[in-house]
Design a protein around this motif. Structure first.
Motif, mmCIF file in Angstrom:
data_model
loop_
_atom_site.group_PDB
_atom_site.id
_atom_site.type_symbol
_atom_site.label_atom_id
_atom_site.label_comp_id
_atom_site.label_asym_id
_atom_site.label_seq_id
_atom_site.Cartn_x
_atom_site.Cartn_y
_atom_site.Cartn_z
ATOM 1 N N ASN A 159 -1.922 -0.275 0.796
ATOM 2 C CA ASN A 159 -1.887 1.296 0.390
ATOM 3 C C ASN A 159 -3.102 2.212 0.403
ATOM 4 O O ASN A 159 -3.369 3.297 0.786
ATOM 5 C CB ASN A 159 -1.253 1.532 -0.864
ATOM 6 N N ALA A 160 -4.346 1.273 0.134
ATOM 7 C CA ALA A 160 -5.448 1.935 0.532
ATOM 8 C C ALA A 160 -6.078 2.153 1.785
ATOM 9 O O ALA A 160 -6.634 3.129 2.107
ATOM 10 C CB ALA A 160 -6.738 0.861 -0.306
ATOM 11 N N VAL A 161 -5.519 1.014 2.630
ATOM 12 C CA VAL A 161 -5.911 1.419 4.092
ATOM 13 C C VAL A 161 -4.689 2.703 4.579
ATOM 14 O O VAL A 161 -5.236 3.707 5.166
ATOM 15 C CB VAL A 161 -5.247 0.320 4.730
ATOM 16 N N ARG A 162 -3.933 2.758 3.987
ATOM 17 C CA ARG A 162 -2.820 3.790 4.487
ATOM 18 C C ARG A 162 -3.574 5.275 3.903
ATOM 19 O O ARG A 162 -3.417 6.285 4.691
ATOM 20 C CB ARG A 162 -1.288 3.726 3.906
ATOM 21 N N SER A 163 -3.827 5.433 2.706
ATOM 22 C CA SER A 163 -4.416 6.311 2.254
ATOM 23 C C SER A 163 -5.652 6.754 2.929
ATOM 24 O O SER A 163 -6.034 8.019 3.130
ATOM 25 C CB SER A 163 -4.636 6.477 0.879
ATOM 26 N N ALA A 164 -6.554 5.808 3.301
ATOM 27 C CA ALA A 164 -7.898 6.168 4.104
ATOM 28 C C ALA A 164 -7.543 6.791 5.246
ATOM 29 O O ALA A 164 -8.142 7.697 5.976
ATOM 30 C CB ALA A 164 -8.709 4.926 4.203
ATOM 31 N N LEU A 165 -6.485 6.332 5.911
ATOM 32 C CA LEU A 165 -6.105 6.916 7.235
ATOM 33 C C LEU A 165 -5.498 8.295 7.245
ATOM 34 O O LEU A 165 -5.904 9.173 8.205
ATOM 35 C CB LEU A 165 -5.266 5.853 7.993
ATOM 36 N N ASP A 166 -4.681 8.516 6.453
ATOM 37 C CA ASP A 166 -3.968 9.975 6.178
ATOM 38 C C ASP A 166 -3.356 10.003 4.791
ATOM 39 O O ASP A 166 -2.566 9.322 4.547
ATOM 40 C CB ASP A 166 -2.729 9.996 7.371
ATOM 41 N N GLU A 167 -4.019 11.029 3.990
ATOM 42 C CA GLU A 167 -3.632 10.965 2.886
ATOM 43 C C GLU A 167 -2.056 11.408 2.550
ATOM 44 O O GLU A 167 -1.365 11.265 1.634
ATOM 45 C CB GLU A 167 -4.353 12.024 1.778
ATOM 46 N N ASN A 168 -1.498 12.316 3.598
ATOM 47 C CA ASN A 168 -0.274 12.727 3.559
ATOM 48 C C ASN A 168 0.630 11.775 4.401
ATOM 49 O O ASN A 168 1.752 12.124 4.639
ATOM 50 C CB ASN A 168 -0.258 13.984 4.311
ATOM 51 N N CYS A 169 0.306 10.420 4.751
ATOM 52 C CA CYS A 169 1.086 9.510 5.305
ATOM 53 C C CYS A 169 2.221 9.035 4.321
ATOM 54 O O CYS A 169 2.169 8.935 3.422
ATOM 55 C CB CYS A 169 0.260 8.254 5.907
ATOM 56 N N GLU A 170 3.505 9.357 4.966
ATOM 57 C CA GLU A 170 4.627 8.802 4.323
ATOM 58 C C GLU A 170 4.893 7.082 4.464
ATOM 59 O O GLU A 170 4.172 6.546 5.114
ATOM 60 C CB GLU A 170 5.776 9.613 4.877
ATOM 61 N N GLY A 171 5.610 6.980 3.380
ATOM 62 C CA GLY A 171 6.026 5.475 3.460
ATOM 63 C C GLY A 171 5.185 4.731 2.824
ATOM 64 O O GLY A 171 4.321 3.815 3.155
ATOM 65 N N ILE A 172 4.993 4.700 1.293
ATOM 66 C CA ILE A 172 4.160 3.776 0.702
ATOM 67 C C ILE A 172 4.716 2.304 0.564
ATOM 68 O O ILE A 172 5.783 2.127 0.656
ATOM 69 C CB ILE A 172 4.185 4.099 -0.949
ATOM 70 N N PHE A 173 3.683 1.604 0.776
ATOM 71 C CA PHE A 173 3.928 -0.011 0.781
ATOM 72 C C PHE A 173 4.559 -0.415 -0.430
ATOM 73 O O PHE A 173 3.711 -0.070 -1.518
ATOM 74 C CB PHE A 173 2.815 -0.688 1.281
ATOM 75 N N THR A 174 5.411 -1.246 -0.383
ATOM 76 C CA THR A 174 6.064 -1.839 -1.717
ATOM 77 C C THR A 174 5.950 -3.367 -1.788
ATOM 78 O O THR A 174 5.991 -3.760 -2.891
ATOM 79 C CB THR A 174 7.517 -1.366 -2.018
ATOM 80 N N ASN A 175 5.392 -3.998 -0.725
ATOM 81 C CA ASN A 175 5.092 -5.321 -0.783
ATOM 82 C C ASN A 175 4.088 -5.714 0.175
ATOM 83 O O ASN A 175 3.795 -4.702 1.071
ATOM 84 C CB ASN A 175 6.480 -6.051 -0.623
ATOM 85 N N SER A 176 3.759 -6.995 0.561
ATOM 86 C CA SER A 176 2.697 -7.243 1.327
ATOM 87 C C SER A 176 3.147 -8.458 2.390
ATOM 88 O O SER A 176 2.500 -9.185 2.910
ATOM 89 C CB SER A 176 1.332 -7.556 0.683
#
Length: 465
Positions: A159-176
């Motif tokens: 989720n940190a990678v996702r937020s750094a790429l695009d703060e408005n990116c949809e689809g929060i990760f719920t598992n790894s």
């Protein structure tokens, strides 16, 4: 389609170091009028003003150029043009590195590793974009910087990678799981991300012995398939050196070691000048004259330098409030701050660092202070800097031993009163009072006879005459 790789161009840097320094630097802004009736709040305001300042050093520039060169090489390989970028989107196996470049950036705490990460983040800015025919708008990130804290889970990393790429990116990760990791790789490829920097990695676990979680998280990050730079203190390097050989080869190849500033470094003196500006006339020092003395108090560590100035402000502010005079922070106040109770932990660490540098701590006892010992061999040029730091440590040690010589009579008298009247330990090497002894009388034959006459006669089995 464009023949120019916008992904590689995004990671281009100015050839001249002076131009790069200007782009990385953050100049000082003078603090406003500080309320001496609330010294705690004023000290925090001053601290924030000092923390925002950044003067890029030569070793920071070299590190930054290495990071961007690695990222640019990745871009030319996987995002050389629009056609290559599109192929990477549809063939993730070909677009990710099986053995991605991995490098540790390390130093003592407080040298400026996080400030370097922030500078890289400023240099990257927000992701740009490019229109690709038939595929819409594609982001161009270049690289990302994320931070790991205590107890960070693998899903938090995603989720940190996702937020750094695009703060408005949809689809929060719920598992790894593997599917989530694959989706994260897809996001990185789509954004044209060519490196990841992970800051404060040593805080992932507070255990001095645990290294399995560290290695597991690094392996997970490497599985994302882009070059990885992870930042941590010396203690992290020592923990990873205890991992198996195959992990050491992958994680600790060619690390980057950042060293403390030297008092003769132009950037160190420029930083002192910026701090003077931020203090708005309160910091009354001559940069060229006092740089070496201030270096003795901080060991060339930027964080300790800021903390020393803030503590000296508290001392000078208290005096100014009592005497209704302007706040003035000179080397005298910095010296008092260095010997203060508030700076006690920092002072102890500095003294241990000096002992390590000059060989005052045995190899056996160094295992107790591995957080102060570099875990890696230094480059020849760094060895020269290390030798200069040794000379600084020896000079600082001599200065600490003779600190009374530069104390005023009022300071010595006040410290003496604190000890004598209140039993306080001022932690000052005060001069010992000279012992006054009365001369012994010379022994004569008459004095020996009188002494013998006063001795009681022996008693017991052998006591009879």
């Amino acid at each position: 389609m464009s023949e120019v790789s916008v992904w590689a161009e995004r990671l281009s840097l100015p050839r001249e170091d002076d131009e790069l320094k200007k782009r990385l630097g953050v100049s000082a802004l003078p603090v406003g009028l500080l309320d001496l009736n609330d010294l705690d709040a004023s000290a925090e305001i001053l601290k924030a003003a000092l923390e925002r300042i950044h003067v890029a050093t030569a070793q920071e520039l070299a590190t930054l150029r290495r990071v961007f060169a690695v990222g640019r090489a990745h871009a030319l390989k996987h995002h050389a043009d629009e056609r290559t970028h599109i192929r990477s989107l549809y063939d993730l196996r070909a677009s990710v590195e099986r053995e991605p470049y991995t490098c540790m950036i390390t130093s003592l705490g407080g040298i400026g590793k996080s400030a370097l990460a922030d500078a890289i983040k400023r240099l990257l800015g927000r992701p740009s974009s490019i229109e690709i025919a038939g595929h819409g708008t594609a982001p161009v990130a270049g690289g990302i910087v994320i931070e790991i804290g205590s107890g960070t889970r693998l899903v938090d990393v995603l989720n940190a990678v996702r937020s750094a790429l695009d703060e408005n990116c949809e689809g929060i990760f719920t598992n790894s799981n593997a599917e989530s990791q694959k989706r994260a790789r897809s996001l990185l490829v789509r954004a044209g991300c060519c490196f990841i920097i992970v800051d404060e990695f040593q805080f992932l676990t507070h255990s001095t012995e645990a290294s399995a979680q560290l290695a597991k998280t690094l392996a997970f990050l490497r599985g994302l398939g882009v070059p990885l730079f992870f930042i941590g203190n010396y203690s992290l390097g020592h923990r990873l050196l205890r991992r198996p050989q195959e992990e050491r080869q992958r994680l600790l190849l060619s690390p980057i070691v950042l060293q403390p500033d030297l008092p003769t470094d132009p950037e160190y003196r420029q930083l002192l000048g910026e701090y003077k500006v931020a203090c708005a006339g309160m910091l009354n020092i001559d940069v060229d004259r006092d740089a070496e003395d201030i270096h003795w108090f901080t060991g060339g560590t930027k964080r300790l330098l800021r903390q020393l100035i803030v503590e000296a402000f508290r001392i000078a502010g208290e005096r100014a409030r009592r005497e209704k005079s302007p706040v003035s922070i000179s080397v005298r106040e910095l010296r008092v701050a260095y010997k203060s109770q508030a700076f006690d932990v920092n002072r102890a660490d500095l003294e241990r660092c000096r002992q390590v540098l000059i060989g005052g701590i045995s190899i056996r006892n160094r295992t107790k202070h591995l957080d102060l010992v570099c875990p890696f061999e230094l480059e020849p040029q760094q060895q020269e800097v290390q030798e200069a730091l040794v000379h600084c440590a020896m000079a600082a040690t001599r200065a600490a031993e003779s600190i009374v010589d530069v104390m005023t009579s009022d300071e010595i008298a006040g410290a003496q009163r604190a000890r004598d009247q209140f039993g306080m330990d001022t932690d000052l090497p005060l001069p010992r009072a000279k012992k006054t002894s009365t001369p012994r009388p010379k022994k004569t034959l008459e004095s020996l006879r009188r002494a013998q006459a006063t001795v009681a006669p022996p008693t017991g089995l052998l006591g009879h005459p």
